[in-house]
Scaffold this motif. Structure first.
Motif, PDB file in Angstrom:
ATOM      1  N   VAL A  68     -10.854 -11.422   1.768  1.00 14.33           N
ATOM      2  CA  VAL A  68     -11.981 -11.342   0.839  1.00 14.33           C
ATOM      3  C   VAL A  68     -12.049 -12.553  -0.077  1.00 14.33           C
ATOM      4  O   VAL A  68     -13.118 -13.151  -0.273  1.00 14.33           O
ATOM      5  N   LEU A  69     -10.915 -12.938  -0.636  1.00 14.27           N
ATOM      6  CA  LEU A  69     -10.891 -13.954  -1.685  1.00 14.27           C
ATOM      7  C   LEU A  69     -10.378 -15.311  -1.234  1.00 14.27           C
ATOM      8  O   LEU A  69     -10.517 -16.295  -1.971  1.00 14.27           O
ATOM      9  N   GLY A  70      -9.774 -15.348  -0.038  1.00 23.70           N
ATOM     10  CA  GLY A  70      -9.166 -16.596   0.397  1.00 23.70           C
ATOM     11  C   GLY A  70      -7.866 -16.854  -0.347  1.00 23.70           C
ATOM     12  O   GLY A  70      -7.365 -16.009  -1.093  1.00 23.70           O
ATOM     13  N   VAL A  71      -7.323 -18.037  -0.142  1.00 29.08           N
ATOM     14  CA  VAL A  71      -6.088 -18.446  -0.812  1.00 29.08           C
ATOM     15  C   VAL A  71      -6.445 -19.472  -1.871  1.00 29.08           C
ATOM     16  O   VAL A  71      -6.868 -20.576  -1.549  1.00 29.08           O
ATOM     17  N   GLY A  72      -6.316 -19.083  -3.122  1.00 29.35           N
ATOM     18  CA  GLY A  72      -6.661 -19.974  -4.224  1.00 29.35           C
ATOM     19  C   GLY A  72      -5.475 -20.208  -5.127  1.00 29.35           C
ATOM     20  O   GLY A  72      -4.349 -19.792  -4.843  1.00 29.35           O
ATOM     21  N   PRO A  73      -5.710 -20.863  -6.271  1.00 29.11           N
ATOM     22  CA  PRO A  73      -4.622 -21.152  -7.211  1.00 29.11           C
ATOM     23  C   PRO A  73      -4.048 -19.906  -7.865  1.00 29.11           C
ATOM     24  O   PRO A  73      -2.923 -19.903  -8.346  1.00 29.11           O
ATOM     25  N   THR A  74      -4.809 -18.812  -7.899  1.00 27.23           N
ATOM     26  CA  THR A  74      -4.312 -17.538  -8.422  1.00 27.23           C
ATOM     27  C   THR A  74      -4.535 -16.454  -7.373  1.00 27.23           C
ATOM     28  O   THR A  74      -5.466 -16.517  -6.574  1.00 27.23           O
ATOM     29  N   ARG A  75      -3.675 -15.445  -7.405  1.00 25.72           N
ATOM     30  CA  ARG A  75      -3.749 -14.386  -6.402  1.00 25.72           C
ATOM     31  C   ARG A  75      -4.749 -13.301  -6.756  1.00 25.72           C
ATOM     32  O   ARG A  75      -5.265 -12.619  -5.890  1.00 25.72           O
ATOM     33  N   GLY A  76      -5.013 -13.096  -8.041  1.00 29.38           N
ATOM     34  CA  GLY A  76      -5.790 -11.951  -8.465  1.00 29.38           C
ATOM     35  C   GLY A  76      -4.870 -10.785  -8.788  1.00 29.38           C
ATOM     36  O   GLY A  76      -3.710 -10.752  -8.378  1.00 29.38           O
ATOM     37  N   GLY A  77      -5.400  -9.803  -9.525  1.00 27.72           N
ATOM     38  CA  GLY A  77      -4.574  -8.720 -10.049  1.00 27.72           C
ATOM     39  C   GLY A  77      -3.882  -7.894  -8.993  1.00 27.72           C
ATOM     40  O   GLY A  77      -2.693  -7.584  -9.106  1.00 27.72           O
ATOM     41  N   VAL A  78      -4.598  -7.503  -7.938  1.00 29.85           N
ATOM     42  CA  VAL A  78      -3.994  -6.658  -6.915  1.00 29.85           C
ATOM     43  C   VAL A  78      -2.901  -7.416  -6.174  1.00 29.85           C
ATOM     44  O   VAL A  78      -1.795  -6.902  -5.970  1.00 29.85           O
ATOM     45  N   ARG A  79      -3.179  -8.649  -5.767  1.00 26.83           N
ATOM     46  CA  ARG A  79      -2.163  -9.416  -5.047  1.00 26.83           C
ATOM     47  C   ARG A  79      -0.951  -9.704  -5.929  1.00 26.83           C
ATOM     48  O   ARG A  79       0.188  -9.712  -5.448  1.00 26.83           O
TER      49      ARG A  79
END
Length: 287
Positions: free
Chosen positions: A134-145
């Motif tokens: 959904v979000l790809g691989v970015g500089p931050t994972r996001g809350g769930v990850r």
């Protein structure tokens, strides 16, 4: 263990202040390692032989077990250098079943969890790879990850049949949980180590070493089962919770200093062990 230092002498020292042992430093008699000793001792000997020997041993066990990863691919272990350039670690595991593994303690314990708690590991991988889709691989994972990663790296499974003890853990009531409720350990509550980074730290135990406890409500009869049945129940229950809980957050964990667990460290037999407020802290928020 560092030459000339006993475990009690290290109990308050961070791992960074002592030389970290390699594979030879795993003491399978310690409570946090003992649950994995059957397979772990074989893997340890292979790891001391060579990187290739360790991967061979891991893959032989994987072939016998028939374990799958987050999207049903058969589990296997590959050298870290075989991860394609630019590939995301969790996405690669999900798509191929192949876990990139380095010749170090961190990845040794990570691989161990695929066998000790296969449903939990598959659930973590499935949720991580779905988030990447959904979000790809970015500089931050996001809350769930971030929460999934925290679980994978540092979780303790706190199995408990007594709400008083679960509430004590959530509210940082160390006296109720670890002193007054000491006799309940093994009869109404217990802990399994899961986080592979936490296990790596515990090669050289130190008093402030703290896991993130995931509280699992278990039926009273749980404590009459053998270890295999308990682990299977925990694996199924926690794996399902990780898959079905949409809003995973770090607030679902409760900090638990590992050396404070009754029966896990001889020094905690003295009640004064828990008077160290720098380790056994009062809560900072309502849970």
């Amino acid at each position: 263990m560092a030459p000339g230092l006993s475990l009690p002498a290290l109990s308050s020292m961070p791992v960074s202040e002592v030389q970290r042992p390699g594979f030879a430093g795993i003491d399978w008699s310690m409570p946090w390692f003992a649950q994995f000793a059957g397979r772990g001792e074989r893997w340890q000997q292979a790891a001391l032989t060579s990187y290739a020997a360790l991967l061979t041993e891991m893959n032989a066990d994987a072939a016998l077990m028939g374990q799958t990863t987050g999207r049903g691919e058969r589990l296997a272990f590959i050298a870290q250098d075989d991860l394609p350039p630019g590939a995301a670690y969790e996405a690669h595991i999900s798509a191929t079943g192949c876990v990139p593994t380095r010749h170090n303690l961190h990845d040794f314990f990570n691989a161990s969890m695929w066998f000790a708690f296969p449903r939990i590991k598959a659930a973590l991988n499935a949720r991580q790879s779905a988030a990447i889709d959904v979000l790809g691989v970015g500089p931050t994972r996001g809350g769930v990850r971030d929460t999934l990663t925290l679980f994978d790296e540092n979780a303790l499974l706190f199995a408990c049949a007594d709400p008083v003890l679960s509430d004590a853990l959530r509210s940082f009531d160390w006296q109720t949980l670890l002193v007054g409720g000491r006799d309940a350990w093994g009869a109404s509550c217990e802990v399994r180590c899961f986080g592979h980074a936490l296990l790596e730290k515990l090669i050289v135990p130190f008093k402030a070493c703290t896991g993130h406890a995931w509280i699992v409500d278990v039926p009273p009869e749980y404590f009459a089962w053998d270890a295999i049945a308990r682990n299977a129940w925990l694996d199924a229950s926690v794996g399902a919770a990780l898959m079905n809980t949409e809003a995973l957050t770090s607030r679902m964990f409760a900090p638990l200093p590992v050396l404070g667990i009754p029966g896990w460290w001889s020094e905690n037999e003295a009640p004064a062990f828990y008077d160290d407020a720098s380790v056994f802290r009062s809560g900072r928020r309502t849970r």
